[in-house]
Motif scaffolding. Structure first.
Motif, short mmCIF file in Angstrom:
data_model
loop_
_atom_site.label_atom_id
_atom_site.label_comp_id
_atom_site.label_asym_id
_atom_site.label_seq_id
_atom_site.Cartn_x
_atom_site.Cartn_y
_atom_site.Cartn_z
N UNK A 1 7.11 2.49 -4.46
CA UNK A 1 6.96 3.84 -5.04
C UNK A 1 6.80 3.75 -6.56
N UNK A 2 7.55 2.87 -7.19
CA UNK A 2 7.44 2.71 -8.65
C UNK A 2 6.11 2.03 -9.02
N UNK A 3 5.68 1.08 -8.20
CA UNK A 3 4.38 0.43 -8.45
C UNK A 3 3.26 1.45 -8.34
N UNK A 4 3.45 2.43 -7.46
CA UNK A 4 2.42 3.48 -7.30
C UNK A 4 2.28 4.27 -8.60
N UNK A 5 3.41 4.60 -9.20
CA UNK A 5 3.35 5.35 -10.49
C UNK A 5 2.59 4.55 -11.53
N UNK B 1 4.99 7.13 3.44
CA UNK B 1 4.88 8.39 4.20
C UNK B 1 5.91 8.39 5.34
N UNK B 2 6.35 9.61 5.69
CA UNK B 2 7.30 9.73 6.82
C UNK B 2 6.68 9.14 8.08
N UNK C 1 0.91 -1.15 0.00
CA UNK C 1 0.00 0.00 0.00
C UNK C 1 0.95 1.20 0.00
N UNK C 2 0.40 2.40 0.05
CA UNK C 2 1.33 3.54 0.02
C UNK C 2 1.63 4.07 1.42
#
Ligand code: NDP
Length: 328
Positions: free
Chosen positions: A254-258, A223-224, A218-219
């Protein structure tokens, strides 16, 4: 909801199912557990996964109370339990796969779940201290007694599963129809390589655990400050965080999110759809601590169509972990 056959057995399972590890009887309230089960059932989910070890038996108790209240037709859903780790009691014979523990754990699960039979009963891990004959015979006795309908394994090797089938065949008994392995974009070898032959030979079905790698896919961990209470922030689950949460994996997320953004879907939907794309997956067991997570994840079967060859290749490039079968 799509329904898939459990391997070569006659059982039909919803492609997505709901599990209770860490959540039921522990992280979430009974009210949230009930809302999750109702949301799942209304969406066509027909399999609810449990184990004696989950919250030391409390998970099964919570699920049993909900099922009693819901009064759903017992023939409309499948229930499981798993034995091996015990329910918190640790004396000799209170864990493992001996005839004594498998039988007593089955009775305990039936009592806690308030049901007459389990549809699926799993050996939660292999047990090197119990002869395979004892395990296979016990499972068959439980089947004959009507206490369980199908039996399977979890995190067994292909060799152990085949040994169980050999014993079953020699004795005209029923072998394990299902294995419950971890499978997600970061853990692939067993499902894609090790079991490749036994899907064909013994017709093995699979009920997949941790399709989101405990929420890593998940994303929230990009996040910090991940949301308070999220699984990999919980003090008692530090061991799990150490196993799962690494910089390299996060860079891939992060790349999967894009990629997911480009498809107009979320990372969890992409990750679950990717699991479902594998035809050897009978069902992916979802976990959720909130109804909104479950509602989001239940959209994944519709996203499988988005995973064209080109998209699958892009995913492969990002995760860069395709397991390779041995050459000889
Ligand atoms: P996942 O990998 O899908 O992780 C589920 C967790 O991820 C949720 O509880 C939630 O945790 C987070 N999450 C899920 N969806 C979202 C979303 N859309 N957005 C943000 N966060 C999300 O599955 P589990 O690890 O829970 O495994 C599923 C089931 O598999 C278990 O319940 C159990 O039945 C089975 N299992 C079997 C095992 C075995 O050995 N046989 C081992 C482990 C699991 P949070 O909100 O807390 O961050």
């Amino acid at each position: 909801m799509e329904y898939r056959r459990l391997g070569r057995s006659g059982l039909k399972m919803s492609a997505l199912s709901l599990g209770s590890w860490i959540t039921f009887g522990n992280q979430i309230s009974a009210k949230t557990a009930e809302a999750l089960m109702a949301t799942a059932y209304d969406a066509g989910v027909n399999f609810f996964d449990n184990a004696e070890i989950y919250a030391h038996g409390r998970s099964e108790k919570v699920m049993g109370r909900i099922l009693k209240r819901m009064k759903w037709d017992r023939t409309s859903y499948l229930l499981s339990s798993k034995a091996f780790f015990g329910d918190g009691r640790t004396k000799p014979n209170q864990t493992g796969l001996s005839r004594k523990h498998l039988t007593e754990a089955c009775h305990d699960a039936l009592r806690r779940l308030q049901t007459d039979y389990l549809d699926l009963y799993f050996c939660h891990r292999p047990d090197k201290e119990v002869p395979m004959e004892e395990v296979v015979w016990t499972m068959n006795i439980l089947i004959r007694q009507g206490k369980i309908l199908y039996w399977g394994t979890s995190e067994w090797s292909a060799q152990e599963i085949m040994e169980a089938h050999m014993v079953a065949r020699e004795n005209h008994l029923i072998g394990p129809v299902v294995e419950q392995p971890q499978y997600n974009l970061f853990v692939r070898r067993k499902v894609e390589v090790e079991f490749a032959q036994i899907y064909k030979t013994v017709g093995l079905g699979t009920t997949i655990w941790s399709p989101l790698a405990s929420g890593l896919l998940t994303t929230k961990y990009l996040q910090k400050r991940p949301p308070k209470g999220a699984r990999l922030t919980r003090a008692e689950l530090e061991w799990l965080k150490e196993r799962v949460l690494h910089e390299e994996a996060l860079a891939k997320v992060a790349l999967l999110k894009e990629l997911a953004d480009g498809l107009g879907i979320s990372v969890p939907r992409l990750a679950i759809a990717w699991v479902l794309k594998n035809p050897n997956v009978s069902t992916a067991i979802l976990g959720a601590s909130k109804v909104r997570q479950l509602k989001e994840n239940l959209k994944a079967p519709d996203d499988v169509a988005l995973l064209t060859d080109d998209v699958m290749e892009q995913i492969e490039t990002i995760v860069d972990n395709k397991p390779v079968p041995p050459l000889f």
